[in-house]
Write a protein that holds these residues in place. Structure first.
Motif, PDB file in Angstrom:
ATOM      1  N   GLY A   1       0.816  -1.210   0.000  1.00  0.00           N
ATOM      2  CA  GLY A   1       0.000   0.000   0.000  1.00  0.00           C
ATOM      3  C   GLY A   1       0.846   1.255   0.000  1.00  0.00           C
ATOM      4  N   ILE A   2       1.928   1.237   0.777  1.00  0.00           N
ATOM      5  CA  ILE A   2       2.848   2.380   0.781  1.00  0.00           C
ATOM      6  C   ILE A   2       3.506   2.521  -0.592  1.00  0.00           C
ATOM      7  CG2 ILE A   2       5.029   3.215   1.754  1.00  0.00           C
ATOM      8  CD1 ILE A   2       4.113   1.999   4.452  1.00  0.00           C
TER       9      ILE A   2
ATOM     10  N   ALA B   1      12.792  10.180  -0.027  1.00  0.00           N
ATOM     11  CA  ALA B   1      12.519  11.374  -0.826  1.00  0.00           C
ATOM     12  C   ALA B   1      11.192  12.013  -0.413  1.00  0.00           C
ATOM     13  CB  ALA B   1      12.494  11.011  -2.312  1.00  0.00           C
ATOM     14  N   PHE B   2      10.165  11.178  -0.174  1.00  0.00           N
ATOM     15  CA  PHE B   2       8.868  11.690   0.261  1.00  0.00           C
ATOM     16  C   PHE B   2       8.984  12.379   1.614  1.00  0.00           C
ATOM     17  CE2 PHE B   2       4.985  10.696   2.786  1.00  0.00           C
ATOM     18  CZ  PHE B   2       4.088  11.511   2.115  1.00  0.00           C
TER      19      PHE B   2
ATOM     20  N   LEU C   1       8.414  16.536   2.196  1.00  0.00           N
ATOM     21  CA  LEU C   1       7.330  17.043   3.037  1.00  0.00           C
ATOM     22  C   LEU C   1       7.781  17.342   4.460  1.00  0.00           C
ATOM     23  CD1 LEU C   1       5.741  15.729   0.596  1.00  0.00           C
ATOM     24  CD2 LEU C   1       3.868  15.478   2.219  1.00  0.00           C
ATOM     25  N   ASN C   2       9.096  17.235   4.716  1.00  0.00           N
ATOM     26  CA  ASN C   2       9.658  17.559   6.038  1.00  0.00           C
ATOM     27  C   ASN C   2       8.983  16.753   7.143  1.00  0.00           C
ATOM     28  OD1 ASN C   2      11.449  18.919   7.761  1.00  0.00           O
ATOM     29  ND2 ASN C   2       9.961  20.547   8.176  1.00  0.00           N
TER      30      ASN C   2
ATOM     31  N   ALA D   1       8.543   8.084   9.526  1.00  0.00           N
ATOM     32  CA  ALA D   1       7.153   8.284   9.115  1.00  0.00           C
ATOM     33  C   ALA D   1       6.510   7.003   8.595  1.00  0.00           C
ATOM     34  CB  ALA D   1       7.072   9.377   8.051  1.00  0.00           C
ATOM     35  N   ALA D   2       7.289   6.159   7.902  1.00  0.00           N
ATOM     36  CA  ALA D   2       6.715   4.937   7.317  1.00  0.00           C
ATOM     37  C   ALA D   2       6.187   3.990   8.379  1.00  0.00           C
ATOM     38  CB  ALA D   2       7.761   4.227   6.459  1.00  0.00           C
ATOM     39  N   ALA D   3       6.719   4.053   9.595  1.00  0.00           N
ATOM     40  CA  ALA D   3       6.293   3.145  10.657  1.00  0.00           C
ATOM     41  C   ALA D   3       5.171   3.719  11.504  1.00  0.00           C
ATOM     42  CB  ALA D   3       7.483   2.802  11.552  1.00  0.00           C
ATOM     43  N   LEU D   4       4.796   4.974  11.290  1.00  0.00           N
ATOM     44  CA  LEU D   4       3.788   5.613  12.125  1.00  0.00           C
ATOM     45  C   LEU D   4       2.379   5.210  11.691  1.00  0.00           C
ATOM     46  CD1 LEU D   4       5.344   9.188  12.443  1.00  0.00           C
ATOM     47  CD2 LEU D   4       5.512   7.270  14.040  1.00  0.00           C
TER      48      LEU D   4
END
Length: 342
Positions: free
Chosen positions: A161-162, A190-191, A195-196, A201-204
């Protein structure tokens, strides 16, 4: 004899509605429940239907991110036959999970409950196709799975999904396969940088909210439409395939929103045509003419959902339209903003 029948019908409706109300109120796993698990790579919204003979009730919407499970009934034994309707979030027009159409039941928007769903009696409610589903029961827990051809397990579905949304945003995350790899890691970095966002973030838990929000805002490399008008915009996309124009539509962009349409591969040229519509779907007129946004390149459109190859519009039951050629910068990034003429 008619009165007991009506009483029985009311009792059945009350029982079905109560079961679905309880399902929506669940906040923690119960000792016995029915869960819906998303093993696809698509963020999905689901509506559940429970039917006893000719009586049915529906409840929605339950959002499920890839790899997520949610309780939809506080029992492993439903009071009747179970039906499911799903719709993908953030996908192209007409996208679906391929469920069979076995029964038409009524649905609404937002947090809805329809206690007599055999027909629609309320404004804003519509009939929708539902498929009958049968859960697998283990240790008092009934489980329903949303699956796709790749047959992911739950962790793979989350990664896929990611990958899917990173690809939609224009980042090169490699194949959508649910596997870890350097391309997926590089695309996520890169994402996060663009978006800073936090490095993890991927694990949140809110990663799909962030990805969908970025998609709607037109973030990332690639092409996005942005609607700066006060109206809904219906847009058609054109690409070149072997020197021939291929047009697809319609993509809906709400007022104040952006949308990134899916672009397969890296087409050398992209084209756009759009028109403004009112709340009833009728063309918005300016000086007696529809408010449209196009250019000088010939393409085809049709009133309903379409995909047309070539410019012989009549042969495909379509109409000619003038598309705008969209310029890209060196990163193949472009946004096209719709504004009302002054």
């Amino acid at each position: 004899m008619a009165a007991p029948a009506r009483s029985s019908m009311r009792e059945a409706l009350a029982s079905l509605a109560a079961a679905l109300v309880v399902a929506a109120a669940l906040a923690a796993p119960a000792a016995a429940e029915t869960r819906l698990c998303n093993r696809t790579s698509v963020v999905t919204e689901a509506a559940i239907g429970v039917a006893v003979e000719a009586t049915a009730a529906t409840r929605g919407w339950f959002r499920l991110d890839p790899g997520q499970c949610r309780a939809i009934l506080q029992t492993a034994e439903a009071p009747g036959r179970l039906f499911l309707h799903t719709r993908p979030v953030g996908e192209a027009p007409g996208a679906s999970l391929g469920q069979p159409n076995q029964r038409q039941l009524c649905i609404g928007e937002g947090d809805f409950l329809v206690p007599a769903a055999q027909s629609c009696r309320q404004a804003g409610h519509v009939m929708a196709p539902f498929a009958e589903v049968r859960p697998t029961v283990a240790e008092g827990i009934a489980i329903l799975f949303l699956s796709e051809e790749a047959d992911y397990d739950l962790p793979q579905a989350r990664r896929a999904g990611i990958q899917r949304l990173l690809t939609r945003l224009g980042y090169d995350s490699g194949p959508i396969d649910g596997l870890e790899g350097p391309k997926t890691d590089g695309a996520m970095r890169a994402f996060v940088t663009d978006l800073n966002l936090p490095a993890d973030a991927a694990a949140l838990p809110d990663i799909f909210d962030r990805l969908l929000a970025a998609l709607r805002a037109g973030e990332g490399p690639g092409f996005a439409w942005c609607n700066d008008t006060a109206y809904r915009i219906m847009a058609a996309l054109g690409t070149e395939d072997g020197g021939r124009m291929v047009t697809r539509g319609w993509f809906r962009i709400e007022a104040g929103a952006c949308l990134k349409p899916p672009l397969e591969g890296a087409p050398p040229r992209v084209f756009s045509f759009a028109e403004a519509v009112d709340g009833d779907g009728r063309p918005v007129l300016r000086q007696g003419r529809p408010l449209t946004f196009g250019g000088e390149t010939a393409g085809c459109i049709r009133a309903s959902e379409f995909e047309i190859t070539g410019t012989d519009c009549a042969a495909h039951g379509g109409l000619p339209a003038q598309f705008l050629a969209v310029p890209f910068d060196g990163r193949r990034r472009a946004s096209l903003r719709f504004r009302e003429p002054r």
